[in-house]
Scaffold this active site. Structure first.
Site, PDB file in Angstrom:
ATOM      1  N   GLY A 113      52.968 -17.450 -29.160  1.00 57.29           N
ATOM      2  CA  GLY A 113      51.810 -18.085 -28.509  1.00 57.29           C
ATOM      3  C   GLY A 113      52.197 -19.235 -27.594  1.00 57.29           C
ATOM      4  O   GLY A 113      51.407 -20.146 -27.377  1.00 57.29           O
TER       5      GLY A 113
ATOM      6  N   ASP B 239      48.137 -19.747 -18.736  1.00 56.35           N
ATOM      7  CA  ASP B 239      49.576 -19.840 -18.996  1.00 56.35           C
ATOM      8  C   ASP B 239      50.365 -19.929 -17.692  1.00 56.35           C
ATOM      9  O   ASP B 239      51.300 -20.725 -17.564  1.00 56.35           O
ATOM     10  CB  ASP B 239      50.061 -18.633 -19.805  1.00 56.35           C
ATOM     11  CG  ASP B 239      49.305 -18.477 -21.112  1.00 56.35           C
ATOM     12  OD1 ASP B 239      48.485 -19.365 -21.426  1.00 56.35           O
ATOM     13  OD2 ASP B 239      49.520 -17.489 -21.815  1.00 56.35           O
TER      14      ASP B 239
ATOM     15  N   THR C 195      38.892 -19.880 -23.413  1.00 63.98           N
ATOM     16  CA  THR C 195      37.874 -20.262 -22.426  1.00 63.98           C
ATOM     17  C   THR C 195      38.282 -19.816 -21.023  1.00 63.98           C
ATOM     18  O   THR C 195      37.437 -19.658 -20.153  1.00 63.98           O
ATOM     19  CB  THR C 195      37.698 -21.795 -22.409  1.00 63.98           C
ATOM     20  OG1 THR C 195      39.009 -22.372 -22.376  1.00 63.98           O
ATOM     21  CG2 THR C 195      36.958 -22.288 -23.625  1.00 63.98           C
TER      22      THR C 195
ATOM     23  N   SER D  73      55.589 -14.823 -21.683  1.00 62.41           N
ATOM     24  CA  SER D  73      55.470 -13.807 -20.624  1.00 62.41           C
ATOM     25  C   SER D  73      55.112 -14.472 -19.291  1.00 62.41           C
ATOM     26  O   SER D  73      55.661 -14.116 -18.247  1.00 62.41           O
ATOM     27  CB  SER D  73      54.472 -12.712 -20.992  1.00 62.41           C
ATOM     28  OG  SER D  73      53.259 -13.254 -21.401  1.00 62.41           O
TER      29      SER D  73
ATOM     30  N   GLU E  72      50.335  -9.782 -14.974  1.00 62.22           N
ATOM     31  CA  GLU E  72      50.133  -9.599 -16.413  1.00 62.22           C
ATOM     32  C   GLU E  72      48.829  -8.857 -16.686  1.00 62.22           C
ATOM     33  O   GLU E  72      48.763  -7.961 -17.520  1.00 62.22           O
ATOM     34  CB  GLU E  72      50.121 -10.968 -17.108  1.00 62.22           C
ATOM     35  CG  GLU E  72      49.908 -10.866 -18.594  1.00 62.22           C
ATOM     36  CD  GLU E  72      50.711 -11.861 -19.395  1.00 62.22           C
ATOM     37  OE1 GLU E  72      51.456 -12.662 -18.792  1.00 62.22           O
ATOM     38  OE2 GLU E  72      50.594 -11.837 -20.625  1.00 62.22           O
TER      39      GLU E  72
HETATM   40  C1  GLA Z   1      46.740 -16.231 -24.209  1.00 63.67           C
HETATM   41  C2  GLA Z   1      46.348 -15.901 -22.776  1.00 63.67           C
HETATM   42  C3  GLA Z   1      45.674 -17.095 -22.117  1.00 63.67           C
HETATM   43  C4  GLA Z   1      44.499 -17.583 -22.970  1.00 63.67           C
HETATM   44  C5  GLA Z   1      44.942 -17.806 -24.416  1.00 63.67           C
HETATM   45  C6  GLA Z   1      43.790 -18.153 -25.318  1.00 63.67           C
HETATM   46  O1  GLA Z   1      47.723 -17.206 -24.224  1.00 63.67           O
HETATM   47  O2  GLA Z   1      47.482 -15.528 -22.028  1.00 63.67           O
HETATM   48  O3  GLA Z   1      45.256 -16.761 -20.837  1.00 63.67           O
HETATM   49  O4  GLA Z   1      43.436 -16.688 -22.877  1.00 63.67           O
HETATM   50  O5  GLA Z   1      45.593 -16.654 -24.943  1.00 63.67           O
HETATM   51  O6  GLA Z   1      43.267 -19.380 -24.974  1.00 63.67           O
END
Ligand code: GLA
Length: 390
Positions: A119, A167, A32, A123, A155
């Site tokens: 996940g 993130d 989102t 980074s 990034e």
């Molecule tokens: C990665 C991206 C985030 C976000 C998620 C999905 O972690 O770095 O910005 O888009 O995927 O929610």
């Protein structure tokens, strides 16, 4: 880490600093952020630590984990695919300079405990730790929000990954024992406390490595295409964030099937984030579980970013008494599932996941029981050893 630093340079204890930036788990609000919607991540107690001291003109950073070093002059910074992880510190230095911050070079070592490609925002943590070490060494005035935005650019624009801002914001602004409710359009944010001290965040790593880059770039394009079509009927639409669920229901027939599914996920996921914040504030644990369950199903069936291993992990976790909710977290197609679990059920969860996941997939999972630590900051006490790191 000082021992490691000593190997490449004589450590100047008066001038050396330590920056620490945590990884993140997203509790709900997946895919989102780059649609200007809502997210609800938290920090995890795995981080990237950089110990460094100033030097002139160039950046030299040695990764203890990978045993590789990157080195680049601060003048004329250019993207180079050969840099790999070095792209992130390079991008950060580039945008700090471009924004006019007065920085010079540094020499340092990096150590990380965030599993890569799982996940968990490794980074972003590297970017934030880099920005922070520059801030500490050169005393630059940069707010956590500015820092997160600059790292996002490193990034997104420098590294070419179509990520959103989640993130970097989670790593820079996270609060202890709280989730970060972030509006990715207005950047307004609120720390939402985890409702009970007995609730734990547990990460279940499928050990399926994935490239977030490919998923993100593809899905972002699909979302942009959907917006272009919707604009013909509602010219004021700027991003999928602008659609309510009612709007979506009225417009869905105008969209090709795949774009309709992507759009449906984003629109309803935004609503789920808002519902989740309410449920957390009212201790509605059943609702919390249902929202995580529906979010996972939507990532799987509509946004199509789950995979067999993630689905298996979530299915196993959801059968365990004491697991409040579980879903995939991050970009998807592998990596981790995140669970909110009552303290008393953590052991059982770890045991059952280890056995059943191995039996069903042939893969040994990794399980991390995490605290929610504060966001990025300086290590002030030189003796504040976390054993694993120093
Ligand atoms: C990665 C991206 C985030 C976000 C998620 C999905 O972690 O770095 O910005 O888009 O995927 O929610």
């Amino acid at each position: 880490m000082f021992k490691e630093l000593n190997r490449i340079v004589e450590v100047d204890e008066k001038r050396a600093k330590i920056a620490r930036a945590p990884g993140r788990a997203n509790i709900i609000g997946e895919h989102t952020d780059y649609n200007e919607g809502y997210v609800l991540p938290c920090t995890v107690d795995r981080d990237i630590v950089i110990v460094a001291q100033p030097c002139n003109y160039e950046v030299i950073l040695h990764s203890i984990n990978l045993n590789t070093t990157i080195k680049f002059p601060l003048r004329n910074i250019r993207f180079d695919p050969q840099d790999r992880w070095g792209t992130y510190p390079k991008g950060v230095a580039h945008y700090l300079l471009q924004a006019g911050y007065e920085i010079d070079g540094l020499i340092g070592v990096i150590h990380g405990t965030i599993p890569a490609r799982a996940g968990l925002g490794s980074s972003a943590a590297l970017e934030i730790a880099t920005a922070l070490i520059f801030q500490l060494l050169y005393d630059i005035e940069i707010s956590p929000v500015e820092m997160a935005l600059l790292c996002f650019k490193a990034e997104n624009e420098f590294g070419g990954v179509s990520c959103g801002i989640m993130d970097q914001f989670a790593s820079a602004l996270g609060r202890r024992d709280s989730l970060l409710f972030l509006d990715c359009r207005t950047l307004s944010h609120e720390a939402v406390e985890i409702p009970s001290s007995k609730l734990r965040v547990v990460l279940l790593n499928t050990m399926v490595e994935r490239s977030a880059e490919a998923v993100l770039n593809k899905r972002k394009l699909e979302c942009q295409k959907a917006v272009q079509i919707i604009k013909k009927f509602r010219p004021e639409t700027k991003s999928l964030r602008d659609l309510s669920t009612d709007d979506f229901e009225q417009l869905k027939n105008k969209l090709p099937a795949t774009l309709g599914k992507r759009c449906q996920h984003v629109v309803y996921e935004n609503e789920r984030v808002i519902e989740m914040v309410k449920a957390l504030k009212r201790d509605r644990f059943d609702t919390i579980g249902e929202l995580m369950h529906t979010s996972h199903a939507s990532c799987r069936d509509l946004y199509e970013v789950s995979c067999r291993e993630l689905d298996t992990m979530v299915e196993i976790a959801e059968t365990i008494d004491g697991v409040v909710g579980c879903r995939m977290t991050g970009a998807g197609l592998g990596g981790c599932a995140v669970c909110l679990v009552w303290d008393r059920a953590v052991e059982e969860l770890a045991k059952r996941v280890s056995e059943s996941y191995k039996e069903k997939t042939g893969i040994n999972p990794e399980i991390y029981v995490s605290k929610i630590p504060p966001g990025a900051g300086e290590f002030v006490d030189w003796n504040e050893n976390s054993g694993e790191i120093f």
